[in-house]
Design an enzyme around this catalytic site. Structure first.
Site, short mmCIF file in Angstrom:
data_model
loop_
_atom_site.label_atom_id
_atom_site.label_comp_id
_atom_site.label_asym_id
_atom_site.label_seq_id
_atom_site.Cartn_x
_atom_site.Cartn_y
_atom_site.Cartn_z
CD GLU A 99 -2.63 4.04 -6.09
OE1 GLU A 99 -2.88 5.24 -5.90
OE2 GLU A 99 -2.24 3.27 -5.18
CB SER A 113 -0.87 0.08 1.24
OG SER A 113 -1.35 -1.14 1.62
CG ASN A 149 -3.54 3.63 0.61
OD1 ASN A 149 -4.77 3.69 0.62
ND2 ASN A 149 -2.89 2.49 0.66
CG HIS A 173 -1.98 -0.21 -3.89
ND1 HIS A 173 -2.44 1.02 -3.49
CD2 HIS A 173 -2.28 -1.08 -2.88
CE1 HIS A 173 -2.98 0.90 -2.30
NE2 HIS A 173 -2.91 -0.35 -1.90
N1 CAA Z 1 -16.46 -9.21 -2.80
C1 CAA Z 1 -17.08 -9.37 -4.00
N2 CAA Z 1 -18.14 -8.62 -4.40
C2 CAA Z 1 -18.60 -7.70 -3.51
C3 CAA Z 1 -18.01 -7.49 -2.26
C4 CAA Z 1 -16.90 -8.30 -1.92
N3 CAA Z 1 -16.26 -8.16 -0.74
N4 CAA Z 1 -18.68 -6.50 -1.62
C5 CAA Z 1 -19.67 -6.12 -2.45
N5 CAA Z 1 -19.62 -6.83 -3.60
C6 CAA Z 1 -20.50 -6.70 -4.77
C7 CAA Z 1 -21.89 -7.19 -4.46
O1 CAA Z 1 -22.03 -8.58 -4.66
C8 CAA Z 1 -22.73 -6.39 -5.46
O2 CAA Z 1 -22.62 -7.02 -6.72
P1 CAA Z 1 -23.83 -6.96 -7.81
O3 CAA Z 1 -23.93 -5.53 -8.24
O4 CAA Z 1 -23.35 -7.87 -8.91
O5 CAA Z 1 -25.05 -7.46 -7.13
C9 CAA Z 1 -21.98 -5.04 -5.53
O6 CAA Z 1 -20.63 -5.31 -5.09
C10 CAA Z 1 -22.60 -3.97 -4.65
O7 CAA Z 1 -22.65 -4.48 -3.34
P2 CAA Z 1 -23.74 -4.07 -2.24
O8 CAA Z 1 -24.96 -3.54 -2.94
O9 CAA Z 1 -23.92 -5.19 -1.27
O10 CAA Z 1 -23.03 -3.01 -1.33
P3 CAA Z 1 -22.71 -1.48 -1.50
O11 CAA Z 1 -23.64 -0.77 -2.40
O12 CAA Z 1 -22.56 -1.03 -0.10
O13 CAA Z 1 -21.27 -1.47 -2.19
C11 CAA Z 1 -18.93 -1.31 -1.92
C12 CAA Z 1 -20.18 -2.11 -1.63
C13 CAA Z 1 -18.77 -1.14 -3.44
C14 CAA Z 1 -17.75 -2.07 -1.37
C15 CAA Z 1 -19.07 0.11 -1.27
O14 CAA Z 1 -19.34 -0.04 0.08
C16 CAA Z 1 -17.82 0.95 -1.43
O15 CAA Z 1 -17.59 1.55 -2.48
N6 CAA Z 1 -17.02 1.02 -0.38
C17 CAA Z 1 -15.74 1.77 -0.38
C18 CAA Z 1 -14.64 0.87 -0.81
C19 CAA Z 1 -13.33 1.57 -0.80
O16 CAA Z 1 -13.18 2.76 -0.64
N7 CAA Z 1 -12.27 0.78 -0.99
C20 CAA Z 1 -10.91 1.26 -1.00
C21 CAA Z 1 -10.29 0.93 0.31
S1 CAA Z 1 -8.60 1.45 0.37
C22 CAA Z 1 -7.74 0.10 -0.14
O17 CAA Z 1 -8.24 -0.93 -0.36
C23 CAA Z 1 -6.28 0.29 -0.34
C24 CAA Z 1 -5.36 0.12 0.77
O18 CAA Z 1 -4.20 -0.14 0.51
C25 CAA Z 1 -5.70 0.35 2.18
#
Ligand code: CAA
Length: 285
Positions: A152, A119, A190, A140
């Site tokens: 990334e 990260s 990040n 990333h």
């Molecule tokens: N694995 C696989 N698919 C997933 C999933 C998972 N863990 N979580 C959700 N999904 C899928 C669902 O199955 C659903 O698919 P369909 O459209 O085919 O039905 C779709 O995603 C939408 O899911 P939900 O309607 O249940 O949930 P939501 O509307 O709350 O969306 C989310 C979920 C897209 C994760 C949303 O909460 C989101 O955008 N969260 C922010 C995520 C984010 O910012 N991530 C970056 C983190 S930083 C990082 O990762 C880097 C680091 O180094 C720290």
């Protein structure tokens, strides 16, 4: 060169996600971790995701079977020896990453390109330690990998143009959008996201509002898809604290001072969704 065999070292949340999207893209994926229970859990998670898609009518049974056939799980790094691209997704600790890549350099074909999902650590430093800096690149991914479009792509000082091209092309093959970033702590996302999450934890420490209120406020007031403290739980508070501490050291700037709540939760083993407890309790959800 085009990637056909993809190695993934580390079967946690991110490793499983990368293996899943690789298998969906028709790559032969070998997923390795140190303990059988980790790879079994990762495979079960992928299967669950695909079964959900089948139930929703978005995936056929035949396609799911093909995806499963594309995945091999293993507990031996030797099984990674002939992969075209090996993505490391192990614990976010630079000394461990350097040691593991040095070992992999002895095992893998000289043609294997190494990628780290770090990260924010230095790709140059990991590359030099590996013994093949020209074939080391940062890739990333973002959590949850099957959903988030971005990767990334980060070259180190000695990364060759062929290595960057292979990483970039692989992102496209697996349905992701590669965005190049220079080697700097936290790269793009990040660098901006982690201080925000750390500040949300500081706000909680200072009693500005409750966990739920902070999250709801950011959803309703800034149109965030998820509140910052819920996002800490999704990312993993252990991973987040490692990055914040690295920023604090690397930038030498007090604005990156880690929030006490992050430290306390890590000491308690409350890393977020993956341990069932973080800012929220998932046992009851
Ligand atoms: N694995 C696989 N698919 C997933 C999933 C998972 N863990 N979580 C959700 N999904 C899928 C669902 O199955 C659903 O698919 P369909 O459209 O085919 O039905 C779709 O995603 C939408 O899911 P939900 O309607 O249940 O949930 P939501 O509307 O709350 O969306 C989310 C979920 C897209 C994760 C949303 O909460 C989101 O955008 N969260 C922010 C995520 C984010 O910012 N991530 C970056 C983190 S930083 C990082 O990762 C880097 C680091 O180094 C720290």
């Amino acid at each position: 060169m085009t990637v056909k065999k993809l190695g993934v070292l580390g079967a946690g949340t991110m490793g499983a996600g990368i293996a899943q999207v690789g298998a969906q893209a028709g790559l032969q994926v070998t997923l390795v971790d140190i303990d059988q229970k980790f790879v079994d859990k990762a495979l079960a998670g992928m299967k669950k995701n695909w079964e959900k898609s089948v139930a929703k009518g978005k995936l056929s049974e035949e396609a799911m079977k093909k995806y499963l056939d594309n995945i091999q799980i293993s507990c031996s790094n030797d099984d990674l020896k002939d992969c075209d691209l090996l993505i490391e997704v192990i614990v976010e600790n630079i000394d461990i990453k350097k040691k593991v890549f040095k070992e992999l350099n002895e095992i893998c074909s000289p043609d294997t390109v190494f990628a780290s999902n770090t990260s924010g650590f230095s790709i140059t430093e990991i590359g030099v330690a590996s013994g093949r800096p020209e074939k080391m690149v940062g890739m990333h991914f973002f959590n949850p990998v099957p959903v988030m479009k971005l990767v990334e792509v980060i070259p180190g000082v000695e990364t060759s143009p062929d290595t960057i091209a292979l990483a970039t092309e692989t992102c496209q093959v697996i349905g992701k959008t590669p965005i190049p970033a220079k080697e700097a702590p936290g790269f793009i996302v990040n660098r901006l996201l982690v201080p925000y999450l750390n500040d949300a934890a500081h706000a909680y420490d200072e009693g500005v509002a409750s966990v739920e209120a902070i999250d709801e406020a950011m959803k309703l007031g800034a149109n965030m898809p998820i509140g910052p403290l819920a996002l800490c739980d999704l990312v993993g508070i252990d991973v987040l604290l490692n990055v914040v501490e690295y920023f604090y050291k690397e930038f030498g700037d007090p604005k990156f001072r880690p929030a006490q709540a992050l430290k306390n939760k890590v000491r308690a083993g409350h890393y977020g969704i993956k341990t069932g407890k973080g800012f929220y309790d998932y046992a009851t959800k």
